[in-house]
Design a protein around this motif. Structure first.
Motif, PDB file in Angstrom:
ATOM      1  N   VAL A   1       0.863  -1.180   0.000  1.00  0.00           N
ATOM      2  CA  VAL A   1       0.000   0.000   0.000  1.00  0.00           C
ATOM      3  C   VAL A   1       0.899   1.229   0.000  1.00  0.00           C
ATOM      4  N   SER A   2       0.566   2.213  -0.800  1.00  0.00           N
ATOM      5  CA  SER A   2       1.381   3.427  -0.837  1.00  0.00           C
ATOM      6  C   SER A   2       1.088   4.304   0.373  1.00  0.00           C
ATOM      7  N   ALA A   3       2.095   5.073   0.764  1.00  0.00           N
ATOM      8  CA  ALA A   3       1.917   6.015   1.874  1.00  0.00           C
ATOM      9  C   ALA A   3       0.860   7.046   1.516  1.00  0.00           C
ATOM     10  N   GLY A   4       0.800   7.448   0.251  1.00  0.00           N
ATOM     11  CA  GLY A   4      -0.203   8.411  -0.189  1.00  0.00           C
ATOM     12  C   GLY A   4      -1.615   7.892  -0.011  1.00  0.00           C
ATOM     13  N   GLU A   5      -1.816   6.612  -0.340  1.00  0.00           N
ATOM     14  CA  GLU A   5      -3.138   5.999  -0.171  1.00  0.00           C
ATOM     15  C   GLU A   5      -3.534   5.964   1.308  1.00  0.00           C
ATOM     16  N   ILE A   6      -2.579   5.600   2.152  1.00  0.00           N
ATOM     17  CA  ILE A   6      -2.851   5.542   3.588  1.00  0.00           C
ATOM     18  C   ILE A   6      -3.173   6.934   4.119  1.00  0.00           C
ATOM     19  N   ALA A   7      -2.352   7.908   3.768  1.00  0.00           N
ATOM     20  CA  ALA A   7      -2.554   9.279   4.243  1.00  0.00           C
ATOM     21  C   ALA A   7      -3.935   9.795   3.852  1.00  0.00           C
ATOM     22  N   GLU A   8      -4.324   9.560   2.612  1.00  0.00           N
ATOM     23  CA  GLU A   8      -5.612  10.052   2.129  1.00  0.00           C
ATOM     24  C   GLU A   8      -6.786   9.306   2.765  1.00  0.00           C
ATOM     25  N   SER A   9      -6.718   7.993   2.787  1.00  0.00           N
ATOM     26  CA  SER A   9      -7.856   7.216   3.286  1.00  0.00           C
ATOM     27  C   SER A   9      -8.032   7.310   4.798  1.00  0.00           C
ATOM     28  N   GLN A  10      -6.935   7.550   5.526  1.00  0.00           N
ATOM     29  CA  GLN A  10      -7.002   7.611   6.984  1.00  0.00           C
ATOM     30  C   GLN A  10      -6.905   9.030   7.532  1.00  0.00           C
TER      31      GLN A  10
ATOM     32  N   ILE B   1      -4.414  11.175   7.554  1.00  0.00           N
ATOM     33  CA  ILE B   1      -3.185  11.339   8.329  1.00  0.00           C
ATOM     34  C   ILE B   1      -2.257  12.270   7.552  1.00  0.00           C
ATOM     35  N   PRO B   2      -1.818  13.362   8.155  1.00  0.00           N
ATOM     36  CA  PRO B   2      -0.867  14.239   7.459  1.00  0.00           C
ATOM     37  C   PRO B   2       0.396  13.462   7.070  1.00  0.00           C
ATOM     38  N   LYS B   3       0.862  13.701   5.857  1.00  0.00           N
ATOM     39  CA  LYS B   3       2.002  12.936   5.332  1.00  0.00           C
ATOM     40  C   LYS B   3       3.249  13.077   6.197  1.00  0.00           C
ATOM     41  N   ARG B   4       3.454  14.237   6.785  1.00  0.00           N
ATOM     42  CA  ARG B   4       4.669  14.411   7.599  1.00  0.00           C
ATOM     43  C   ARG B   4       4.624  13.504   8.829  1.00  0.00           C
ATOM     44  N   PHE B   5       3.471  13.367   9.468  1.00  0.00           N
ATOM     45  CA  PHE B   5       3.326  12.446  10.599  1.00  0.00           C
ATOM     46  C   PHE B   5       3.462  11.005  10.127  1.00  0.00           C
ATOM     47  N   LEU B   6       2.834  10.709   9.010  1.00  0.00           N
ATOM     48  CA  LEU B   6       2.853   9.344   8.502  1.00  0.00           C
ATOM     49  C   LEU B   6       4.277   8.896   8.186  1.00  0.00           C
ATOM     50  N   ARG B   7       5.065   9.751   7.565  1.00  0.00           N
ATOM     51  CA  ARG B   7       6.468   9.401   7.256  1.00  0.00           C
ATOM     52  C   ARG B   7       7.246   9.069   8.532  1.00  0.00           C
ATOM     53  N   THR B   8       7.037   9.851   9.571  1.00  0.00           N
ATOM     54  CA  THR B   8       7.722   9.617  10.847  1.00  0.00           C
ATOM     55  C   THR B   8       7.313   8.281  11.449  1.00  0.00           C
ATOM     56  N   ILE B   9       6.024   8.006  11.458  1.00  0.00           N
ATOM     57  CA  ILE B   9       5.521   6.759  12.032  1.00  0.00           C
ATOM     58  C   ILE B   9       5.994   5.559  11.224  1.00  0.00           C
ATOM     59  N   ILE B  10       5.952   5.670   9.903  1.00  0.00           N
ATOM     60  CA  ILE B  10       6.412   4.574   9.046  1.00  0.00           C
ATOM     61  C   ILE B  10       7.875   4.273   9.332  1.00  0.00           C
TER      62      ILE B  10
END
Length: 108
Positions: A28-37, A39-48
């Motif tokens: 699953v792409s980070a973009g898909e996760i960010a959009e569907s959930q 979640i701001p991409k900057r937070f998502l990158r850190t968590i990933i």
């Protein structure tokens, strides 16, 4: 005051629940996760990044890359997911050990 997760803790739970509901054979792409959930991409990158280092997820870079749960991640608890971003959670100062509580010598 009730206990409340930080935004990062909330996003971490959303990420893991989302990945747990996906077919683990597909990335699953980070973009898909960010959009569907939401979640701001900057937070998502850190968590990933944190979760990949801790073995919660597998992250693959580049064309065709993406994210999925790591093998064995289904055995992780909600507490482990939350503490991975929030740090240790103690319901009471006594649970932090003897050095944290002035009454530890008197406690049953």
């Amino acid at each position: 005051m009730p206990f409340r997760l930080t935004n990062e803790g909330e996003y971490a739970v959303r990420l893991m629940v989302y990945l747990a509901g996906r077919d683990q054979a597909n990335l699953v792409s980070a973009g898909e996760i960010a959009e569907s959930q939401n979640i701001p991409k900057r937070f998502l990158r850190t968590i990933i990044s944190q979760f990949a280092k801790k073995g919660f997820i597998n992250s693959f870079q580049g064309n065709g890359g993406g994210i999925r749960l790591a093998e064995g991640a289904e055995d992780r608890t909600l507490l482990e997911v939350i503490e991975a971003v929030e740090g240790p959670i103690y319901l009471n100062v006594c649970m932090q050990g003897e050095a944290a509580c002035q009454f530890s010598s008197q406690c049953a």
